[in-house]
Motif scaffolding. Structure first.
Motif, PDB file in Angstrom:
ATOM      1  N   HIS A  33     -10.319  -2.470  -3.630  1.00 50.24           N
ATOM      2  CA  HIS A  33     -11.307  -2.037  -4.620  1.00 50.24           C
ATOM      3  C   HIS A  33     -11.681  -0.566  -4.394  1.00 50.24           C
ATOM      4  O   HIS A  33     -11.836   0.199  -5.344  1.00 50.24           O
ATOM      5  N   PHE A  34     -11.817  -0.186  -3.116  1.00 45.56           N
ATOM      6  CA  PHE A  34     -12.146   1.199  -2.792  1.00 45.56           C
ATOM      7  C   PHE A  34     -11.032   2.141  -3.250  1.00 45.56           C
ATOM      8  O   PHE A  34     -11.291   3.171  -3.880  1.00 45.56           O
ATOM      9  N   ARG A  35      -9.784   1.779  -2.979  1.00 46.00           N
ATOM     10  CA  ARG A  35      -8.645   2.604  -3.411  1.00 46.00           C
ATOM     11  C   ARG A  35      -8.614   2.743  -4.929  1.00 46.00           C
ATOM     12  O   ARG A  35      -8.378   3.831  -5.460  1.00 46.00           O
ATOM     13  N   ILE A  90       0.798   7.092  -6.520  1.00 45.36           N
ATOM     14  CA  ILE A  90      -0.294   8.050  -6.686  1.00 45.36           C
ATOM     15  C   ILE A  90       0.196   9.473  -6.393  1.00 45.36           C
ATOM     16  O   ILE A  90      -0.066  10.402  -7.163  1.00 45.36           O
ATOM     17  N   ASN A  91       0.906   9.636  -5.291  1.00 44.05           N
ATOM     18  CA  ASN A  91       1.412  10.968  -4.920  1.00 44.05           C
ATOM     19  C   ASN A  91       2.387  11.521  -5.948  1.00 44.05           C
ATOM     20  O   ASN A  91       2.481  12.733  -6.125  1.00 44.05           O
ATOM     21  N   ASP A  92       3.113  10.619  -6.621  1.00 42.98           N
ATOM     22  CA  ASP A  92       4.074  11.038  -7.648  1.00 42.98           C
ATOM     23  C   ASP A  92       3.418  11.232  -9.011  1.00 42.98           C
ATOM     24  O   ASP A  92       4.098  11.549  -9.986  1.00 42.98           O
ATOM     25  N   GLY A  93       2.101  11.005  -9.085  1.00 45.53           N
ATOM     26  CA  GLY A  93       1.393  11.192 -10.337  1.00 45.53           C
ATOM     27  C   GLY A  93       1.558  10.047 -11.321  1.00 45.53           C
ATOM     28  O   GLY A  93       1.217  10.183 -12.492  1.00 45.53           O
ATOM     29  N   GLU A  94       2.057   8.925 -10.859  1.00 51.58           N
ATOM     30  CA  GLU A  94       2.236   7.755 -11.728  1.00 51.58           C
ATOM     31  C   GLU A  94       0.984   6.891 -11.635  1.00 51.58           C
ATOM     32  O   GLU A  94       0.997   5.777 -11.125  1.00 51.58           O
ATOM     33  N   TYR A  95      -0.099   7.431 -12.171  1.00 52.56           N
ATOM     34  CA  TYR A  95      -1.413   6.828 -11.985  1.00 52.56           C
ATOM     35  C   TYR A  95      -1.568   5.473 -12.673  1.00 52.56           C
ATOM     36  O   TYR A  95      -2.147   4.559 -12.093  1.00 52.56           O
ATOM     37  N   ILE A 101       0.826  -1.213   0.000  1.00 51.23           N
ATOM     38  CA  ILE A 101       0.000   0.000   0.000  1.00 51.23           C
ATOM     39  C   ILE A 101       0.860   1.263   0.000  1.00 51.23           C
ATOM     40  O   ILE A 101       0.530   2.235  -0.690  1.00 51.23           O
ATOM     41  N   GLN A 102       1.963   1.248   0.730  1.00 48.51           N
ATOM     42  CA  GLN A 102       2.823   2.430   0.774  1.00 48.51           C
ATOM     43  C   GLN A 102       3.400   2.729  -0.617  1.00 48.51           C
ATOM     44  O   GLN A 102       3.490   3.887  -1.022  1.00 48.51           O
TER      45      GLN A 102
END
Length: 90
Positions: A37-39, A11-16, A4-5
């Motif tokens: 699933h929620f994430r 996500i924080n780095d924009g690497e979606y 998860i980390q």
């Protein structure tokens, strides 16, 4: 499989797209984990992939009816149902 980390860092780095791939891999390994699933739903919503996001919210709710995806799904439906006639009358 990414933890998860690592997914949060992506996500924080924009690497979606990498985050989506990592979440999809995590879901394959743990298909009954509603939080994954929620994430994924939240990330897809952020990327304006709303139908896919709604599907992930529904999967999370099917696994865990008390999932926070309930709130997200209600909000998603509110957005989808919103209609403002003034927007069409300049």
């Amino acid at each position: 499989m990414a933890n998860i980390q690592t997914i949060d860092r992506l996500i924080n780095d924009g690497e979606y797209e990498k985050a989506i791939d990592a979440l999809s891999e995590a879901i394959t390994a743990s298909p009954d984990d509603d939080s994954l699933h929620f994430r994924l739903g939240k990330l897809l919503w952020r990327l304006d992939r709303r139908a896919e996001a709604t599907s992930e919210f529904l999967k999370a709710i099917a696994i865990n009816p008390d999932s926070p995806a309930n709130i997200a799904l209600r909000a998603a439906r509110d957005v989808a149902d919103f209609f403002n006639p003034d927007l069409y009358n300049p």
